[in-house]
Design an enzyme around this catalytic site. Structure first.
Site, PDB file in Angstrom:
ATOM      1  N   ASP A 118     -10.411   2.262  -2.037  1.00  0.00           N
ATOM      2  CA  ASP A 118     -10.352   1.072  -2.905  1.00  0.00           C
ATOM      3  C   ASP A 118     -11.439   0.287  -3.010  1.00  0.00           C
ATOM      4  O   ASP A 118     -11.589  -0.590  -3.661  1.00  0.00           O
ATOM      5  CB  ASP A 118      -9.122   0.326  -2.629  1.00  0.00           C
ATOM      6  CG  ASP A 118      -8.947  -0.423  -1.404  1.00  0.00           C
ATOM      7  OD1 ASP A 118      -8.876   0.535  -0.336  1.00  0.00           O
ATOM      8  OD2 ASP A 118      -8.852  -1.548  -1.176  1.00  0.00           O
ATOM      9  N   ARG A 124     -12.619   1.635  -9.241  1.00  0.00           N
ATOM     10  CA  ARG A 124     -12.961   2.190  -7.930  1.00  0.00           C
ATOM     11  C   ARG A 124     -12.513   3.754  -7.904  1.00  0.00           C
ATOM     12  O   ARG A 124     -11.747   4.294  -8.878  1.00  0.00           O
ATOM     13  CB  ARG A 124     -12.009   1.442  -7.172  1.00  0.00           C
ATOM     14  CG  ARG A 124     -12.163  -0.038  -7.155  1.00  0.00           C
ATOM     15  CD  ARG A 124     -10.931  -1.031  -6.758  1.00  0.00           C
ATOM     16  NE  ARG A 124     -11.188  -2.521  -7.037  1.00  0.00           N
ATOM     17  CZ  ARG A 124     -11.540  -3.378  -6.127  1.00  0.00           C
ATOM     18  NH1 ARG A 124     -11.429  -3.077  -4.996  1.00  0.00           N
ATOM     19  NH2 ARG A 124     -11.164  -4.673  -6.609  1.00  0.00           N
ATOM     20  N   ARG A 179     -17.804 -12.870  -8.465  1.00  0.00           N
ATOM     21  CA  ARG A 179     -18.830 -11.721  -8.292  1.00  0.00           C
ATOM     22  C   ARG A 179     -19.062 -11.457  -9.585  1.00  0.00           C
ATOM     23  O   ARG A 179     -18.401 -11.003 -10.388  1.00  0.00           O
ATOM     24  CB  ARG A 179     -18.463 -10.935  -7.273  1.00  0.00           C
ATOM     25  CG  ARG A 179     -17.321  -9.769  -7.564  1.00  0.00           C
ATOM     26  CD  ARG A 179     -17.298  -8.642  -6.773  1.00  0.00           C
ATOM     27  NE  ARG A 179     -16.655  -8.910  -5.559  1.00  0.00           N
ATOM     28  CZ  ARG A 179     -15.378  -8.768  -5.250  1.00  0.00           C
ATOM     29  NH1 ARG A 179     -14.800  -8.228  -6.334  1.00  0.00           N
ATOM     30  NH2 ARG A 179     -14.788  -8.857  -4.120  1.00  0.00           N
TER      31      ARG A 179
END
Length: 475
Positions: free
Chosen positions: A256, A185, A178
């Protein structure tokens, strides 16, 4: 690979000095069969290569030129369904490369299904091919609807048989890459707070500000901490509004899975509303409906509260609480703005836009029994009053003649079309929009599973891309 002149490697994580990663190696897969490559995304970061080179980098993970010499599995903790888990981290993925795009933004190439890491917790570190297909579709569709999302960059089938308790096994395997703005996070901050590493928390705050919020980089100490949290809260409120106006149900809104850049990423058991259904959940294990469609703003606010708790270790609580108290107003403002943007109409101010939003959702309630009615509403009225004739001659016309529909049309009269030229796109001669419903995904997966026929998958991606071009909403 001879990179383009626009390829600008910038592997910042490796030289950050932050205790956020472990060096790892990718799995050695039996096969590498290219199933999807995002050439538009690759062009944005200056990568132009043959399929053979693509597989070498994104299936065998040979380092990109002047980039990370070894992948980095990132460390983080997180609240999962509001229960703290200190045993998380990149258990089946890693950061592969970082580079700048044409707007000078730092971007990450990260993986999913690339093998075991120190954080695998006994898992196999793999991704099912079906899971990869679903993520490719999710990112393409949400981008089309104007959601700030990561982009699926590559999907390569890896030739292993995986066993999963929640789907037919054995099942095929894949590795996904990706492209996103950051893999930092909320849970990254939670881990440092958990071990009470205040120095690292401060350094991480500085790192995030300098790379992703450069307008804040002049600030220091608690002022920087408070300003960063406020900026993250605003971006997160905007993302939540984008999900809601896209009819998207994330499924696992754990800390997360929340990014410091306000970007949607890491798609597991998601759903897109077929019709307005506040209680729809995406994950079969969400038995209490914690992350149901209508509860997503509450879930996001709870997650922001956890981030604020971490930052209170290096900042004052009062300004952080002030920002948290502003979330509802910022989310409501973002909802009104996103609603108008989705309809290609010019805002008339918060009060009027909020009233229009309420009228629109009243119509969505009346459309409930009809298939594809959630996205159908936005499709029918894209362009505002200029599309009234199209809406009143389409498959959902009856709902627009009810009391709720008449009220909606009356309120809409005060709005002008933002970009009339968009309505000239041939897509708006269709009766229905592109959709990505659960049954559609199952239907296109079946021929892949049964006879390796990818034609329906490719056709759906082409339809979504056509819709993206017609709407021109992607950020």
């Amino acid at each position: 690979m001879p990179p383009k002149s626009t390829y600008r490697p910038d592997p910042r994580m490796e030289t950050s000095g932050l205790p956020l990663f472990d060096r790892v190696a990718a799995a050695d897969f039996p096969q590498t069969i290219l199933r999807y490559r995002n050439d538009r995304a690759a062009a944005s970061i200056g990568l132009d290569m043959s399929d053979t080179e693509w597989i070498a980098h994104f299936g065998r993970f040979q380092p990109l030129p002047d980039n990370l010499p070894e992948p980095l599995a990132l460390r983080y903790h997180g609240h999962q369904f509001r229960h703290y888990n200190p045993d998380l981290g990149d258990g089946r993925g890693f950061l592969f490369a970082q580079m700048r795009d044409g707007a000078d933004r730092l971007l990450d190439l990260g993986t999913k299904g690339s093998g075991q890491t120190p954080w695998s917790r006994g898992g196999d570190g793999r991704l099912t091919l079906k899971g990869g297909v679903r993520e490719v579709l999710a990112t393409a569709y949400l981008e089309a609807l104007g959601v700030n999302t990561s982009k699926s960059f590559s999907l390569i089938e890896t030739g292993e048989d995986l066993r999963r308790h929640d789907e037919p096994s054995p099942t095929r395997s894949a590795v996904l890459v990706r492209l996103s703005h950051s893999h930092i996070r909320f849970g990254t901050f939670e881990r440092l707070a958990y071990v009470n590493d205040r120095l690292a928390l401060g350094n991480l705050t500085r790192y995030v500000a300098e790379l992703y919020y450069p307008e804040l980089a002049r600030l220091e100490g608690p002022d920087l901490t408070h300003a960063l949290f406020d900026a993250v809260l605003t971006k997160t409120a905007q993302l939540t509004a984008q999900w809601m106006c896209a009819g998207f149900v994330h499924g696992v809104l754990n800390t997360d899975n929340m990014s410091l850049t306000g970007e949607s990423f890491d798609y597991g058991p998601y759903r897109v509303l077929p019709h307005y259904e506040p209680g729809l959940v995406a994950a079969y294990f969400d038995e209490g409906g914690l992350y149901a469609y209508a509860r997503q703003p509450d879930a996001v606010f709870w997650n922001l509260h956890q981030l604020a708790r971490c930052l209170s270790l290096i900042g004052d609580s009062a300004p952080l609480i002030d920002s948290l108290n502003a979330f509802t107003d910022r989310y409501q403002t973002a909802m009104a703005e996103t609603f108008c943007r989705r309809l290609n109409i010019v805002s008339q101010g918060l009060e009027a836009d909020t009233a229009l939003l309420a009228a629109g959702f009243k119509v969505l309630e009346t459309l409930k029994p009809q298939p594809r009615s959630f996205e159908g509403f936005f499709f029918d009225w894209f362009g505002g009053v200029m599309s009234e004739g199209r809406a009143l001659s389409g498959p959902r016309a009856e709902a627009y003649t009810t009391d709720a529909g008449l009220m909606w049309r009356e309120r809409l009269k005060g709005y002008t079309t933002a970009d009339p030229d968009r309505l000239d796109h041939p897509f708006f001669t269709r009766p229905d929009p592109a959709t990505l419903l659960y049954d559609e995904i199952e239907a296109l997966w079946a021929p892949i599973a049964d006879r390796d026929d990818w034609s329906l998958f490719e056709a759906k991606l082409a339809e979504i891309d056509d819709y993206r071009t017609a709407l021109a909403l992607n950020p």
